[in-house]
Design a protein around this motif. Structure first.
Motif, PDB file in Angstrom:
ATOM      1  N   GLU A 112       0.964  -1.170   0.023  1.00  0.00           N
ATOM      2  CA  GLU A 112       0.066  -0.068   0.044  1.00  0.00           C
ATOM      3  C   GLU A 112       0.986   1.283  -0.119  1.00  0.00           C
TER       4      GLU A 112
ATOM      5  N   ARG B 232       2.008   1.643  -3.411  1.00  0.00           N
ATOM      6  CA  ARG B 232       1.150   2.018  -4.346  1.00  0.00           C
ATOM      7  C   ARG B 232       0.887   3.539  -4.058  1.00  0.00           C
ATOM      8  N   ARG B 233       1.063   3.986  -3.088  1.00  0.00           N
ATOM      9  CA  ARG B 233       0.670   5.697  -2.946  1.00  0.00           C
ATOM     10  C   ARG B 233       1.571   6.399  -3.733  1.00  0.00           C
TER      11      ARG B 233
ATOM     12  N   LEU C 114       3.495   5.314  -6.259  1.00  0.00           N
ATOM     13  CA  LEU C 114       3.233   5.093  -7.890  1.00  0.00           C
ATOM     14  C   LEU C 114       2.014   6.029  -8.151  1.00  0.00           C
ATOM     15  N   ALA C 115       1.063   6.022  -7.532  1.00  0.00           N
ATOM     16  CA  ALA C 115      -0.170   6.925  -7.795  1.00  0.00           C
ATOM     17  C   ALA C 115       0.311   8.721  -7.607  1.00  0.00           C
TER      18      ALA C 115
ATOM     19  N   GLU D 120      -0.840   1.935 -10.494  1.00  0.00           N
ATOM     20  CA  GLU D 120      -0.821   1.352  -9.047  1.00  0.00           C
ATOM     21  C   GLU D 120      -0.554  -0.234  -9.125  1.00  0.00           C
TER      22      GLU D 120
ATOM     23  N   ALA E 116       2.494  -2.134  -8.053  1.00  0.00           N
ATOM     24  CA  ALA E 116       2.784  -2.217  -6.564  1.00  0.00           C
ATOM     25  C   ALA E 116       3.391  -3.226  -5.934  1.00  0.00           C
TER      26      ALA E 116
END
Length: 648
Positions: A20, A23-24, A26-27, A33, A36
């Motif tokens: 997670e 993922r943040r 990458l976003a 995402e 991730a």
């Protein structure tokens, strides 16, 4: 010691919190995402912080290209992002070396590397390479162009300085550490085999008697193996009878002799060949030794290592879906796959020192050995063991980096036995001609070879489905499940994806409710990159997709299905290496002309044992490939390492 790919238990994947966090990041940078989990796995603990500090680390994830990483870096760094950023130079250098490894190179010459960096917009290419080396992300080598030449004499004191003229010519190469260590370990291990005395196991007279009982080049192979730790054997499909004769001869002398193949299909085929030979020998001795059921020296037996007692036909593997108790008895043979031998899932196990518990190892499909696999095999051999590398040098090289078998043949540091056993029939004549650059028209009275001309890719797909589903079963007597389609690539209008979709619709239609798959689908399972195991889908449940591959049950977790399982009615030639099928349909669409080479044609056509249909839309590209386009060269360091005094 080179790390074993896939050996031991798989490390636990990144936790949900780590994924997670990545993922943040990458976003924030506008990257997909969905990457991730891969980013978290590749970069490890603190992946989010590392990615934020160096956005170009995204290039370490398979499939990401420099321009995509550049866009991600611009979004994260803003005005700080520049083409001459040292972090970018290092990341692109490592990426280029990884791409080179995918193309088969274990290293790149410095001019080739700097030219590629310039094409990728790196302003100071020399600085990028030096920074990568300084950070230990790559290694640099100075290999003598002629390793056998003597070192130049040092100038006498007081003489005119002529240092430049005294230096040996060298080439400068840059490579990733993992392949450099593998190549050096392989060279050292081969030197150990060549320079060691094979285990004393029978008198010279015993070996000579075994050779005298064989024929032709099989006798040469037995004699060479008797007195050498490393022997190379070359030949086509029919020549595998010669390593089989060697294996039986070694076992008759009481040696623990094993054979290893590239694929389960090759393992079972060679095991059947050995079993037929042993049954013939038993029949000839039956009158003198009725009821003799003594085990053969070196037969598969239980061992204390991991896995089951290993043989080519485990008791639970049956034929034609018969229950195990009703299946016909199959001879016990000591034949395994290379991957199974290294992992411990197959084979004799290891001794107290961690070496294979064997005396003789015959490796078939030797051209498929990449440097890491070859290094692991050689490292694992005990002192005094004999290694025989056997294969057809005309087939496609390994999917992984290196060209071990070709480099060894060129080095001429050990005995080489070239088989004189020709491949039989029209198919053998056709494939043998291709191997020497000739595409001959052969007489095929039994329809062993059929050419099916097509105008475009759409017609190629239509005719391929027609051949597999109808024409070959009806005219040749080979059912669809024993016919393999081979095409140059996965993409394109007649690549594996399109062909498999069309073949599934005809042969096993269904909604694809298990990640695109249905029970009964033929599949190609890749547990590791470059290794393909044909099989079929059995079903699916909460644990994952259930397959039957190489006579064994396999469960692929749901999250790995997309990257490791494809439909398998159609394969590429690289995926098909090591296997043979009663019938092969080779598809040559016009848009695949650039992919055709002599080794590709030789490999694809040579997978057929009874019948070959060629769906031909490549026009003159086919004869041109056979006549003019050999294997693409690979840059490796093994020839230099083998030629140095310490490796011979």
């Amino acid at each position: 010691m080179v790390a074993s790919p896939g050996g031991g238990g798989s490390p636990a994947g990144p936790g949900p919190e780590a994924v997670e966090a990545v993922r943040r990041v990458l976003a924030e940078g506008g990257a997909p995402e969905g990457l991730a989990p891969q980013v978290a796995a590749v970069l490890g603990e603190g992946a989010d912080a590392e990615l934020r500090a160096d956005p170009w680390q995204l290039l370490r994830v398979a499939g990401v290209r420099p321009e995509q990483a550049d866009g991600f870096a611009r979004a994260l760094l803003g005005a700080e992002c520049a083409p001459d950023d040292e972090r970018r130079g290092r990341a692109v250098t490592v990426w280029l070396l990884e791409q080179a490894a995918l193309a088969g190179h274990t290293a790149l010459e410095m001019p080739a590397l700097t030219a590629a960096l310039a094409q990728r917009g790196v302003p100071d290419t020399d600085a990028a390479v030096q920074s990568t080396i300084a950070e230990a992300e790559a290694l640099v080598f100075q290999d003598a162009l002629d390793p056998t030449a003597p070192e130049p004499a040092h100038p006498v004191e007081g003489a005119e300085d002529d240092e430049e003229g005294a230096e040996r010519p060298v080439r400068i190469l840059v490579g990733l550490e993992r392949y450099a260590l593998a190549e050096e370990s392989l060279a050292d291990g081969l030197a150990r085999l060549i320079n060691s005395v094979p285990k004393e196991d029978g008198s010279a007279e015993d070996w000579e008697r075994a050779a005298a009982s064989a024929k032709g080049s099989a006798a040469e192979l037995i004699r060479a193996t008797a007195t050498h730790g490393l022997v190379l054997h070359t030949g086509g499909e029919a020549s595998v009878a010669e390593p089989a004769a060697l294996l039986e001869a070694a076992r008759s002398l009481g040696l623990r002799a094993w054979a290893a193949t590239h694929s389960p299909l090759g393992r079972d085929r060679f095991g059947t060949l050995l079993g037929a030979g042993r049954q013939g020998a038993a029949a000839s001795q039956g009158a003198a030794h009725p009821g003799d059921a003594r085990p053969h020296p070196g037969d598969a037996r239980p061992h204390s290592g991991p896995g089951r007692p290993e043989d080519a036909a485990p008791p639970e593997r049956t034929t034609h879906d018969q229950p195990a108790a009703e299946a016909p008895a199959r001879p016990v043979t000591t034949v395994v796959t290379v991957a199974g031998l290294l992992s411990g899932a197959e084979g004799p196990g290891r001794d107290g020192d961690g070496a294979f518990d064997l005396d003789v190892l015959v490796v078939l499909d030797a051209p498929q050995l990449d440097v890491e696999t070859a290094a692991l095999l050689v490292e694992s051999l005990p002192d005094g063991a004999r290694l025989v590398l056997a294969g057809d040098p005309a087939v496609l090289w390994s999917a992984g980096p290196g060209r071990v078998f070709a480099d060894l043949l060129a080095a001429r540091i050990c005995p080489q036995v070239a088989s004189r056993t020709p491949d039989p029939g029209p198919l053998g004549e056709l494939v043998s001609g291709i191997g020497i650059g000739e595409l001959n028209k052969v007489e095929a009275p039994g329809k062993e070879v059929v050419i099916v001309p097509v105008r475009d890719a759409g017609e190629a797909v239509h005719r391929t489905v027609q051949l597999v589903a109808d024409s070959v079963p009806r005219a040749i007597g080979v059912p669809a499940e024993q016919t393999q389609v081979i095409t140059p690539g996965h993409g394109g209008a007649a690549g594996t994806r399109v062909l498999n979709a069309a073949l599934k619709e005809r042969l096993n239609p269904g909604p694809g409710r298990f990640g695109g798959f249905d029970p009964g689908d033929r599949i190609a399972y890749s547990p590791t990159p470059g290794r393909t195991i044909p099989g079929h889908v059995v079903g699916a449940d909460a644990e994952g997709l259930r397959l039957r591959c190489g006579g064994e049950d396999v469960v692929v977790p749901k999250e790995r299905v997309e990257q490791s399982v494809r439909h398998g009615w159609a394969l590429t030639a690289h995926q098909a290496v090591g296997g043979r099928w009663p019938a092969v349909v080779a598809v040559l669409p016009g848009d695949a002309a650039q992919a055709l080479t002599r080794p590709w044609v030789y490999t694809a056509f040579g997978r057929a044992s009874r019948h070959l249909s060629v769906v031909h839309g490549a026009d003159q590209a086919l004869p041109r490939a056979v006549l003019e386009i050999p294997a693409k060269p690979r840059t490796t360091r093994l020839p230099t390492l083998l030629a140095t005094p310490t490796a011979t």
